[in-house]
Motif scaffolding. Structure first.
Motif, mmCIF file in Angstrom:
data_model
loop_
_atom_site.group_PDB
_atom_site.id
_atom_site.type_symbol
_atom_site.label_atom_id
_atom_site.label_comp_id
_atom_site.label_asym_id
_atom_site.label_seq_id
_atom_site.Cartn_x
_atom_site.Cartn_y
_atom_site.Cartn_z
ATOM 1 N N VAL B 73 0.826 -1.198 0.000
ATOM 2 C CA VAL B 73 0.000 0.000 0.000
ATOM 3 C C VAL B 73 0.866 1.256 0.000
ATOM 4 C CG1 VAL B 73 -1.727 1.290 1.326
ATOM 5 C CG2 VAL B 73 -1.838 -1.205 1.223
ATOM 6 N N GLU B 74 0.410 2.285 -0.698
ATOM 7 C CA GLU B 74 1.057 3.597 -0.656
ATOM 8 C C GLU B 74 1.067 4.071 0.790
ATOM 9 O OE1 GLU B 74 3.366 5.353 -2.775
ATOM 10 O OE2 GLU B 74 1.817 4.501 -4.085
ATOM 11 N N GLY B 75 2.243 4.343 1.311
ATOM 12 C CA GLY B 75 2.441 4.613 2.735
ATOM 13 C C GLY B 75 1.330 5.350 3.454
ATOM 14 N N ASN B 76 1.015 6.564 3.009
ATOM 15 C CA ASN B 76 0.078 7.377 3.785
ATOM 16 C C ASN B 76 -1.375 6.946 3.621
ATOM 17 O OD1 ASN B 76 -0.063 8.087 1.159
ATOM 18 N ND2 ASN B 76 0.090 10.303 1.474
ATOM 19 N N ALA B 77 -1.619 5.987 2.758
ATOM 20 C CA ALA B 77 -3.002 5.531 2.546
ATOM 21 C C ALA B 77 -3.344 4.322 3.402
ATOM 22 C CB ALA B 77 -3.217 5.199 1.074
ATOM 23 N N LEU B 78 -2.390 3.863 4.187
ATOM 24 C CA LEU B 78 -2.601 2.652 4.978
ATOM 25 C C LEU B 78 -3.874 2.686 5.833
ATOM 26 C CD1 LEU B 78 0.464 0.900 6.653
ATOM 27 C CD2 LEU B 78 -1.811 -0.042 6.283
ATOM 28 N N PRO B 79 -4.103 3.766 6.588
ATOM 29 C CA PRO B 79 -5.316 3.792 7.423
ATOM 30 C C PRO B 79 -6.590 3.674 6.590
ATOM 31 C CG PRO B 79 -3.805 5.525 8.072
ATOM 32 C CD PRO B 79 -3.268 4.954 6.793
ATOM 33 N N ASP B 80 -6.611 4.340 5.444
ATOM 34 C CA ASP B 80 -7.799 4.258 4.585
ATOM 35 C C ASP B 80 -8.050 2.826 4.140
ATOM 36 O OD1 ASP B 80 -7.998 6.940 4.844
ATOM 37 O OD2 ASP B 80 -7.080 7.418 2.895
ATOM 38 N N GLU B 96 -1.944 -4.987 9.950
ATOM 39 C CA GLU B 96 -0.830 -4.228 9.386
ATOM 40 C C GLU B 96 0.440 -4.949 9.809
ATOM 41 O OE1 GLU B 96 -0.860 -0.191 10.665
ATOM 42 O OE2 GLU B 96 -2.963 0.111 10.150
ATOM 43 N N VAL B 97 1.328 -5.209 8.853
ATOM 44 C CA VAL B 97 2.492 -6.033 9.175
ATOM 45 C C VAL B 97 3.802 -5.470 8.625
ATOM 46 C CG1 VAL B 97 1.136 -8.169 9.231
ATOM 47 C CG2 VAL B 97 2.171 -7.406 7.083
ATOM 48 N N TYR B 101 4.932 -7.323 2.385
ATOM 49 C CA TYR B 101 3.646 -6.645 2.191
ATOM 50 C C TYR B 101 3.314 -5.793 3.405
ATOM 51 C CZ TYR B 101 2.959 -9.648 -1.853
ATOM 52 O OH TYR B 101 3.083 -10.253 -3.074
ATOM 53 N N ASP B 102 2.362 -4.882 3.242
ATOM 54 C CA ASP B 102 2.000 -3.977 4.338
ATOM 55 C C ASP B 102 0.764 -4.437 5.097
ATOM 56 O OD1 ASP B 102 4.020 -2.020 3.624
ATOM 57 O OD2 ASP B 102 2.783 -1.683 1.832
ATOM 58 N N VAL B 103 -0.108 -5.156 4.375
ATOM 59 C CA VAL B 103 -1.354 -5.590 4.983
ATOM 60 C C VAL B 103 -1.584 -7.073 4.672
ATOM 61 C CG1 VAL B 103 -3.883 -5.329 4.972
ATOM 62 C CG2 VAL B 103 -2.413 -3.307 4.789
ATOM 63 N N ILE B 104 -1.992 -7.834 5.687
ATOM 64 C CA ILE B 104 -2.425 -9.212 5.465
ATOM 65 C C ILE B 104 -3.840 -9.324 6.003
ATOM 66 C CG2 ILE B 104 -2.048 -11.643 6.000
ATOM 67 C CD1 ILE B 104 0.895 -11.127 6.247
ATOM 68 N N ALA B 105 -4.756 -9.796 5.150
ATOM 69 C CA ALA B 105 -6.153 -9.904 5.556
ATOM 70 C C ALA B 105 -6.661 -11.300 5.247
ATOM 71 C CB ALA B 105 -6.999 -8.865 4.835
ATOM 72 N N VAL B 106 -7.550 -11.798 6.096
ATOM 73 C CA VAL B 106 -8.172 -13.102 5.883
ATOM 74 C C VAL B 106 -9.671 -12.891 5.716
ATOM 75 C CG1 VAL B 106 -8.540 -15.417 6.825
ATOM 76 C CG2 VAL B 106 -6.411 -14.175 7.330
ATOM 77 N N ASP B 127 -4.234 3.317 -4.408
ATOM 78 C CA ASP B 127 -3.179 3.299 -3.398
ATOM 79 C C ASP B 127 -2.634 1.897 -3.154
ATOM 80 O OD1 ASP B 127 -3.161 6.042 -2.865
ATOM 81 O OD2 ASP B 127 -4.994 5.843 -1.671
ATOM 82 N N ILE B 128 -3.310 0.898 -3.721
ATOM 83 C CA ILE B 128 -2.801 -0.470 -3.596
ATOM 84 C C ILE B 128 -1.838 -0.734 -4.747
ATOM 85 C CG2 ILE B 128 -3.421 -2.901 -3.633
ATOM 86 C CD1 ILE B 128 -6.041 -2.186 -2.307
ATOM 87 N N LYS B 129 -0.564 -0.916 -4.387
ATOM 88 C CA LYS B 129 0.467 -1.037 -5.408
ATOM 89 C C LYS B 129 0.605 -2.456 -5.920
ATOM 90 C CE LYS B 129 3.524 0.821 -2.725
ATOM 91 N NZ LYS B 129 4.804 1.380 -2.190
ATOM 92 N N GLU B 130 0.314 -3.398 -5.039
ATOM 93 C CA GLU B 130 0.499 -4.784 -5.424
ATOM 94 C C GLU B 130 -0.337 -5.655 -4.504
ATOM 95 O OE1 GLU B 130 4.643 -5.764 -5.876
ATOM 96 O OE2 GLU B 130 4.204 -7.923 -5.822
#
Lengths: 153, 153
Positions: B73-80, B96-97, B101-106, B127-130
DNA sequence: TGGAGTTGATGACGTACGAAAATCTCGACG
DNA sequence: CGTCGAGATTTTCGTACGTCATCAACTCCA
């Protein structure tokens, strides 16, 4: 609709309060206590409701570190690895998955040292070809159980 | 000292049966009902026990697909991003990890089509780069809550 | 002195059971 | 072919009884 509406409402009500009394559930759903009791037993027998647990805040008990561990495993050793992970007390979830890695596991530890030790001993297994650990910085949502959809007529 | 571990034992007993009555708990732990009641209230007030829920078997309700989604995720967009994930009903866990990767979701879905649709709409966010999705083939352990250690003398 | 136990009173709770209501089944009849 | 209804089955309900949770006042004891 495989399951009656009442059952879905019952599950949702219990998701709100898992220790709610049959009477309060009956009042909330506007049916008799007996009906709640019958449907609840049925849901338990069918395995839709597999039991009841308190939601324990492991953070407040000193388990400050949550980690997501991903493993690449030698094909035929997968059951051994998942079994061994399952035996680890602090493993919350262990999944066999498609994709880059074969196993994704989530564990909770008292500190990073504890985590490192556990993971190191895990990785001594020669069947683990590669591993990747992500430490959780912030658990936005954890083990959330969502409510069932009610289709009203 | 005799009751040093009462709280841990109480939590463990409830992990065994989250709807157990105070009386049965008192008998199991060999203390009075009053003591169980007092300690339990304390645990709830302290937030160690945050509530009670049924363990719902989503498989039997047609939620056959579980997926682990990882995002860069684009750094400053993480909370969104995490907020938006949190809003998704079917997201079980959102972390948030650290790491690749920056986020892992199940998440849980009724079928792969449903999963693909949800994930596609998610990934429209610029804002999601990958992203990287792993489908769960086998849930060896899921949302397991482990028992607390009792240090006996 | 504070944590644990006891007692007793009160209202709430879970469950068993039989009655009542709703729903389903299936052959007969128009 | 459609539908009607008696009997069977399932679902829901109210009642009753023994148990349970909660609170307060008091005791015990380390």
């Amino acid at each position: 609709m495989t399951y009656e509406n009442l059952d879905a409402k019952l599950v949702n009500a219990l998701l709100g309060d898992g220790r709610a009394s049959l009477r309060s559930l009956a009042e909330e759903l506007d049916v008799s206590v007996t009906t709640v009791s019958n449907h609840l037993s049925d849901l338990e027998e069918e395995g839709v409701i597999q039991g009841y647990t308190p939601r324990v805040d492991y953070d407040s008990l000193g388990y400050d570190v949550t980690a997501v561990i991903q493993l690449k495993v030698e094909g035929n050793a997968l059951p051994d690895i998942t079994d061994s992970l399952k035996e680890h007390r602090q493993m919350i979830s262990v999944y066999e998955v498609t994709g880059d890695y074969d196993v994704i596991a989530v564990g909770k530890f008292k500190d990073t040292d504890g985590m490192n030790n556990q993971i190191k001993t895990l990785l001594t297994d020669p069947d683990i070809k590669e591993s990747n650990t992500s430490v959780v910085l912030n658990a936005v949502t954890e083990n959330e159980q969502f409510e069932l959809l009610i289709d009203d007529d």
